[in-house]
Design an enzyme around this catalytic site. Sequence first.
Site, short mmCIF file in Angstrom:
data_model
loop_
_atom_site.label_atom_id
_atom_site.label_comp_id
_atom_site.label_asym_id
_atom_site.label_seq_id
_atom_site.Cartn_x
_atom_site.Cartn_y
_atom_site.Cartn_z
N GLY A 46 22.73 49.18 39.09
CA GLY A 46 23.71 48.13 38.81
C GLY A 46 23.32 46.85 39.53
N GLN A 51 24.46 38.46 43.00
CA GLN A 51 23.29 38.99 43.72
C GLN A 51 22.00 38.25 43.36
OE1 GLN A 51 24.33 43.31 42.67
NE2 GLN A 51 23.33 43.51 44.65
N CYS A 95 22.94 49.46 47.92
CA CYS A 95 23.10 48.17 47.25
C CYS A 95 21.77 47.43 47.31
CB CYS A 95 24.18 47.36 47.98
SG CYS A 95 24.48 45.75 47.25
N LEU A 96 21.40 46.81 46.20
CA LEU A 96 20.12 46.09 46.17
C LEU A 96 20.13 44.89 47.12
CD1 LEU A 96 19.28 46.19 42.34
CD2 LEU A 96 18.29 47.59 44.17
N HIS A 137 31.80 49.19 42.26
CA HIS A 137 30.92 48.53 43.24
C HIS A 137 30.50 47.15 42.71
CE1 HIS A 137 27.25 48.75 46.07
NE2 HIS A 137 27.00 47.70 45.30
N GLU A 138 30.12 47.10 41.42
CA GLU A 138 29.63 45.83 40.85
C GLU A 138 30.77 44.82 40.67
OE1 GLU A 138 26.58 45.41 41.01
OE2 GLU A 138 26.03 47.51 41.23
N HIS A 141 31.41 43.02 43.77
CA HIS A 141 30.49 41.90 44.00
C HIS A 141 31.06 40.61 43.41
CE1 HIS A 141 26.91 43.40 45.96
NE2 HIS A 141 26.77 44.41 45.10
ZN LIG Z 1 25.67 46.11 45.36
#
Ligand SMILES: [Zn+2]
Length: 175
Positions: A46, A51, A95-96, A137-138, A141
């Site tokens: 995701g 991000q 998380c990226l 989660h996304e 963000h």
């Molecule tokens: Zn994340």
Amino acid sequence: MSLRPILIHHYPRLKTVADAVPEVDDTIRRLADDMLETMYDAPGIGLAAPQVGVGKRLLVMDCVKEEGAAPRPMVLINPEITWSSDDLNVYEEGCLSIPEQYADVERPAEVRVKWTDVDGKDHEEQFDGLWATCVQHEIDHLDGKLFIDYLKPLKRQLITRKMVKLKKERAREGA
Ligand SMILES: [Zn+2]
């Protein structure tokens, strides 16, 4: 399509509430394509627009993990949770924007989400399992919230310090 650099915590854009997408146009479609490519390349399941430094309510995800299964790239524009289950689920999240850090996070086990797709069409679908965790989660963000915000302050500070160090190292390598 092109890869976009992923912002690493901590960074002001990651803590800012993103703006609704007023209209699905070519710029938005290009952003979605780039984000999918960036997510698969990372690799991740995701990615949210903040991000990659874009303050818009758009996320991409693909939680198909079975070997040999067809991918299901999804683009959710202006996603909104319309229902959450009382049942909770714990997943070890990563998380990226917070590389190589993982922690258990408890969230509703199932959620219903409505969104607009890249053709401007509206959808509503119920997600469970990893999909439910990922979409929550996304969407977090888009509200300037990270999974570490669910952790105890000490653990959160520890991870934040590691990210500051990581960014310094990367800056040095890039110099
Ligand atoms: Zn994340």
